[in-house]
Design a protein around this motif. Structure first.
Motif, short mmCIF file in Angstrom:
data_model
loop_
_atom_site.label_atom_id
_atom_site.label_comp_id
_atom_site.label_asym_id
_atom_site.label_seq_id
_atom_site.Cartn_x
_atom_site.Cartn_y
_atom_site.Cartn_z
N UNK A 45 53.08 41.67 41.05
CA UNK A 45 51.73 40.89 40.93
C UNK A 45 51.51 40.03 42.32
N UNK A 46 52.01 41.13 43.51
CA UNK A 46 51.90 40.31 45.04
C UNK A 46 50.71 41.84 45.29
N UNK A 47 51.11 42.45 44.82
CA UNK A 47 51.02 44.14 46.00
C UNK A 47 51.88 44.00 46.97
N UNK A 68 47.32 45.49 46.42
CA UNK A 68 47.26 43.65 46.39
C UNK A 68 48.09 42.96 44.71
N UNK A 69 48.00 44.12 43.91
CA UNK A 69 49.02 43.30 42.90
C UNK A 69 47.82 42.56 42.02
N UNK A 70 48.10 42.63 40.47
CA UNK A 70 47.80 41.47 39.58
C UNK A 70 46.62 40.71 40.48
N UNK A 107 42.48 40.38 40.10
CA UNK A 107 42.29 39.57 39.08
C UNK A 107 40.86 38.86 40.15
N UNK A 108 41.55 38.51 41.45
CA UNK A 108 40.29 37.92 42.15
C UNK A 108 39.07 38.65 42.49
N UNK A 116 32.77 39.72 40.24
CA UNK A 116 31.90 40.83 39.55
C UNK A 116 31.92 39.92 38.22
N UNK A 117 32.18 38.86 37.89
CA UNK A 117 31.83 38.01 36.67
C UNK A 117 31.57 37.33 36.90
#
Length: 384
Positions: free
Chosen positions: A249-251, A281-283, A287-288, A293-294
């Motif tokens: 999750x957090x890397x 940095x994990x999930x 995601x960040x 990009x989005x």
């Protein structure tokens, strides 16, 4: 800035007015992604600015200045250059076939003596400009269902075949999918879309078995079963998925990724830098970054939708489609959901050529925003 200020004679051509129309939110998002890329390049180099991180920042700064400058260029200039840029790119691709420079088993470059250029990168911009120019003067019927659709199909097919023969399957796929996206956004009939998808699905097996090079075919088969060759062609995918999975999750923490620091992760500074980020940095980190990009993609599509000219809408949307395809293909590739085809993560991966292409494209997007109220002629000549 109001529409009237941008459309009054003498106002719309003032550089100060144009400069005020630059979308700095969009620019800031690009800075954030490139900054994350430099941070990761510093990490995978073992906590050093050399050999990648410093060069990445310098290149982005120069490309960013170029993007702003291109954003101030009149959209009519972009439109006038559409067919010439495409023609130059196609001629250079033919030159690659005749006397190209070969490296690592591929002939993708032209050696000019003082430098080498990769014409397929020019074509990524050229195909968007040329298709947008074609559809700008086409009727809705011609764009939907007409024998005239053979023209844009040929415009896409010629460079795709030349690039695939180099061989460069990743770039050929990008050009083909970008061209298809522009045709779809121009109003292509769903009948043709479904027929094309069915035909493509039917053509894939014979293409893989009889047209692809042996190493390309091996990549496809290894993608389906990477453990069949764990120390050979399956090595990249296996190490990448190990890196992503170990991040949790957090890397593991910044500069603490074992796969990249201990040199298990291949091409950690280019194609697989997203896997290195996932490990450290994990999930949450992944995601960040994907949110950034989005946001870039959504803002660029918003810019395209506000253009008063069909050329502006299609060219900006086409550039955005190319950028989105980079992200989609690289993300799928490093997660083991697609074969390894050498497509980098834009602005995050190390590499000046792709960064230059992406930022030139965003210069076109920015020009579309700055000149969004400009009405363009619909002539069918080579220039207008």
């Amino acid at each position: 800035m109001t529409a009237s200020a941008l459309t009054r004679p003498g106002e719309r051509d003032r550089l100060s007015v144009k400069f005020s129309e630059i979308d700095w939110r969009f620019a800031g998002l690009l800075f954030a992604i490139a900054g994350a890329g430099s941070m990761m390049l510093y990490s995978v180099a073992g906590g050093s600015w050399e050999p990648w991180a410093a060069n990445h920042l310098i290149r982005f700064s120069l490309c960013f200045a170029l993007m702003i400058a291109l954003g101030l260029v009149d959209l009519r200039v972009w439109m006038a250059s559409a067919y010439p840029v495409y023609a130059i790119g196609l001629v250079l691709l033919i030159c690659v076939e005749l006397f190209g420079y070969t490296a690592m088993g591929a002939t993708r470059w032209l050696n000019l003596g003082f430098t080498r250029i990769q014409p397929s990168e020019i074509m990524k911009i050229g195909i968007v400009l040329a298709l947008a120019r074609f559809y700008h003067g086409a009727s809705a019927k011609d764009a939907s269902f007409s024998f005239k659709l053979l023209i844009p199909a040929a415009m896409i097919g010629a460079p795709v075949l030349l690039v695939a023969h180099q061989p460069d399957l990743g770039t050929a796929m990008l050009i083909a999918l970008t061209g298809a996206a522009v045709m779809f956004m121009a109003g292509l009939s769903w009948k043709i879309i479904f027929t094309g998808v069915a035909g493509l699905a039917a053509a894939v097996p014979p293409f893989v078995m009889f047209v692809m090079h042996d190493y390309q075919r091996k990549r496809i088969l290894t993608f389906l079963d990477p453990e069949s060759d764990p120390s050979g062609s399956g090595y990249h995918i296996m190490q990448s998925t190990i890196s992503i999975g170990s991040g949790g999750p957090l890397g593991k923490g910044y500069i603490l990724g074992s796969q990249s620091q201990l040199e298990f992760l291949p091409e950690k500074q280019t194609d697989f830098i997203f896997a290195a980020l996932a490990e450290e940095f994990g999930f949450v980190g992944c995601f960040s970054l994907l949110l950034l990009y989005a946001a870039v993609i959504l803002i660029a599509l918003r810019i395209a939708s506000l253009s008063h000219s069909h050329f502006g809408r299609l060219s900006a949307a086409g550039v955005t489609a190319t950028f989105a395809l980079y992200v989609l293909i690289n993300g799928a590739m490093v997660m083991g959901m697609a074969p390894v085809v050498g497509v980098p993560m834009p602005l995050l991966s190390y590499g000046g050529t792709v960064m230059l292409t992406v930022m030139i494209g965003f210069g076109l997007v920015m020009s579309t925003r700055v000149h969004r109220y400009l009405e363009l002629p619909s002539g069918r000549g080579f220039f207008f």
